[in-house]
Design a protein around this motif. Sequence first.
Motif, mmCIF file in Angstrom:
data_model
loop_
_atom_site.group_PDB
_atom_site.id
_atom_site.type_symbol
_atom_site.label_atom_id
_atom_site.label_comp_id
_atom_site.label_asym_id
_atom_site.label_seq_id
_atom_site.Cartn_x
_atom_site.Cartn_y
_atom_site.Cartn_z
ATOM 1 N N LEU A 190 0.828 -1.207 0.000
ATOM 2 C CA LEU A 190 0.000 0.000 0.000
ATOM 3 C C LEU A 190 0.861 1.256 0.000
ATOM 4 N N GLU A 191 1.926 1.257 0.806
ATOM 5 C CA GLU A 191 2.817 2.413 0.850
ATOM 6 C C GLU A 191 3.508 2.626 -0.488
ATOM 7 N N GLU A 205 -7.077 -6.178 -4.233
ATOM 8 C CA GLU A 205 -7.493 -7.251 -5.138
ATOM 9 C C GLU A 205 -6.317 -8.142 -5.533
ATOM 10 N N ARG A 206 -5.153 -7.552 -5.793
ATOM 11 C CA ARG A 206 -3.960 -8.344 -6.118
ATOM 12 C C ARG A 206 -3.582 -9.223 -4.933
ATOM 13 N N TRP A 207 -3.614 -8.651 -3.720
ATOM 14 C CA TRP A 207 -3.270 -9.372 -2.493
ATOM 15 C C TRP A 207 -4.244 -10.526 -2.270
ATOM 16 N N ARG A 208 -5.540 -10.280 -2.441
ATOM 17 C CA ARG A 208 -6.548 -11.340 -2.272
ATOM 18 C C ARG A 208 -6.371 -12.436 -3.328
ATOM 19 N N PRO A 243 -8.902 -16.332 0.400
ATOM 20 C CA PRO A 243 -8.653 -14.938 0.792
ATOM 21 C C PRO A 243 -9.601 -14.478 1.893
ATOM 22 N N PRO A 244 -9.076 -13.689 2.844
ATOM 23 C CA PRO A 244 -9.942 -13.136 3.876
ATOM 24 C C PRO A 244 -10.856 -12.068 3.288
ATOM 25 N N GLU A 245 -11.934 -11.777 3.995
ATOM 26 C CA GLU A 245 -12.862 -10.719 3.594
ATOM 27 C C GLU A 245 -12.162 -9.373 3.750
ATOM 28 N N THR A 246 -12.316 -8.505 2.770
ATOM 29 C CA THR A 246 -11.701 -7.181 2.838
ATOM 30 C C THR A 246 -12.721 -6.116 2.455
#
Length: 110
Positions: A25-26, A77-80, A86-89
């Motif tokens: 994110l950073e 979305e890339r991380w999920r 994938p966890p809920e985000t």
Amino acid sequence: MATRISVTVKGPTGLDDPDRMLDELEAETGLSWHSSAVDEGKVLTGGIVEIVLVAVVGKATEMTVSAAVDAVKRVVERWRGERLDPPETSVGTQSVPDEAAEPTAEGLDG
């Protein structure tokens, strides 16, 4: 007014996952991100049940709020997409006074 952007992650994550998402994110937004674990009581899975990642887009930031939110959504979305389960985000925003723009997990609209 500044805008607080939050990413909520609910579900088990790996030990390094929150730090990795913060780094991504950073790198993508150029903003300073902070994480907080949400107290959910005792958890049997041993993983983090819920974390909140927060950054603030202020007047001095070169990136616009909509561009920052779009970048955050791409990272999430890339991380999920890299996870089998994938966890809920969720990604949320909240307007805050400039003097109260310190990132915290309180008062987020999810």
